[in-house]
Write a protein that holds these residues in place. Structure first.
Motif, mmCIF file in Angstrom:
data_model
loop_
_atom_site.group_PDB
_atom_site.id
_atom_site.type_symbol
_atom_site.label_atom_id
_atom_site.label_comp_id
_atom_site.label_asym_id
_atom_site.label_seq_id
_atom_site.Cartn_x
_atom_site.Cartn_y
_atom_site.Cartn_z
ATOM 1 N N THR A 16 18.728 39.132 -0.528
ATOM 2 C CA THR A 16 18.055 40.404 -0.799
ATOM 3 C C THR A 16 16.672 40.165 -1.399
ATOM 4 N N VAL A 17 16.594 39.251 -2.366
ATOM 5 C CA VAL A 17 15.301 38.913 -2.966
ATOM 6 C C VAL A 17 14.380 38.315 -1.902
ATOM 7 N N GLY A 18 14.923 37.487 -1.017
ATOM 8 C CA GLY A 18 14.134 36.904 0.072
ATOM 9 C C GLY A 18 13.582 37.962 1.011
ATOM 10 N N PHE A 49 10.687 39.691 -0.840
ATOM 11 C CA PHE A 49 9.505 38.815 -0.878
ATOM 12 C C PHE A 49 8.851 38.691 0.498
ATOM 13 N N HIS A 50 9.652 38.563 1.541
ATOM 14 C CA HIS A 50 9.106 38.439 2.891
ATOM 15 C C HIS A 50 8.296 39.680 3.270
ATOM 16 N N ASN A 51 8.852 40.843 3.000
ATOM 17 C CA ASN A 51 8.166 42.078 3.379
ATOM 18 C C ASN A 51 6.927 42.339 2.534
ATOM 19 N N VAL A 52 6.968 41.978 1.270
ATOM 20 C CA VAL A 52 5.771 42.104 0.436
ATOM 21 C C VAL A 52 4.705 41.133 0.937
ATOM 22 N N TRP A 104 13.872 48.642 3.745
ATOM 23 C CA TRP A 104 15.080 49.383 3.389
ATOM 24 C C TRP A 104 16.213 49.085 4.378
ATOM 25 N N LEU A 105 15.875 49.050 5.658
ATOM 26 C CA LEU A 105 16.880 48.766 6.682
ATOM 27 C C LEU A 105 17.449 47.353 6.528
ATOM 28 N N GLU A 106 16.575 46.381 6.314
ATOM 29 C CA GLU A 106 17.041 45.004 6.135
ATOM 30 C C GLU A 106 17.905 44.872 4.889
ATOM 31 N N LEU A 107 17.486 45.510 3.794
ATOM 32 C CA LEU A 107 18.272 45.441 2.562
ATOM 33 C C LEU A 107 19.633 46.105 2.730
ATOM 34 N N THR A 108 19.673 47.200 3.466
ATOM 35 C CA THR A 108 20.944 47.882 3.715
ATOM 36 C C THR A 108 21.881 46.996 4.519
ATOM 37 N N ILE A 109 21.370 46.370 5.561
ATOM 38 C CA ILE A 109 22.200 45.499 6.400
ATOM 39 C C ILE A 109 22.705 44.299 5.600
ATOM 40 N N VAL A 110 21.800 43.660 4.856
ATOM 41 C CA VAL A 110 22.200 42.495 4.055
ATOM 42 C C VAL A 110 23.220 42.905 2.997
ATOM 43 N N GLY A 111 22.970 44.023 2.319
ATOM 44 C CA GLY A 111 23.879 44.461 1.257
ATOM 45 C C GLY A 111 25.262 44.823 1.765
#
Length: 117
Positions: free
Chosen positions: A91-93, A96-99, A58-65
């Motif tokens: 965002t997709v990357g 995928f990385h975290n999964v 969530w944190l990474e997606l927030t920063i990227v977004g």
């Protein structure tokens, strides 16, 4: 050199895998096998921490977004659209990385769990 019948002395190869094969005395092999069986803490490995992985994602997606959105809005036009597309791809990357990290942790836990049993 030598024929197939020439069985000169060869150095012993110890690859550390003595499971089922006595080396030296039977007590030494049994002690090594017992040490392998109890090398862990004696408890089953804990499963991966799903909550922390969700938080990191969530944190990474927030920063990227936010970064991509600000850059795309600042630049505008066709380059801004390319930045939005790159943000979506990143965002997709991130997902995928975290999964992938979560699946690797589950696999490690399941392999360690089966080795202990």
């Amino acid at each position: 050199m030598g024929s197939d019948d020439d069985r000169g002395e060869r150095p012993a190869i110890d690859d550390g895998d003595t499971e089922g094969f006595p080396t030296g005395s039977d007590g030494d092999a049994a002690a090594r096998n017992d040490a392998r069986a109890t090398s862990g803490s004696g408890t089953e490995p804990s499963p991966p921490r799903l909550g922390s992985r969700i938080l990191v994602t969530w944190l990474e997606l927030t920063i990227v977004g936010i970064t991509g959105g600000l850059l795309g809005a600042t630049v505008g036009g066709p380059p801004g659209f390319v930045i939005y597309l790159a943000t979506t791809l990143l965002t997709v990357g991130v997902v995928f990385h975290n999964v992938n990290e979560l699946v690797k942790a589950w696999l490690r836990a399941s392999q360690n769990g089966s080795a202990i049993e």
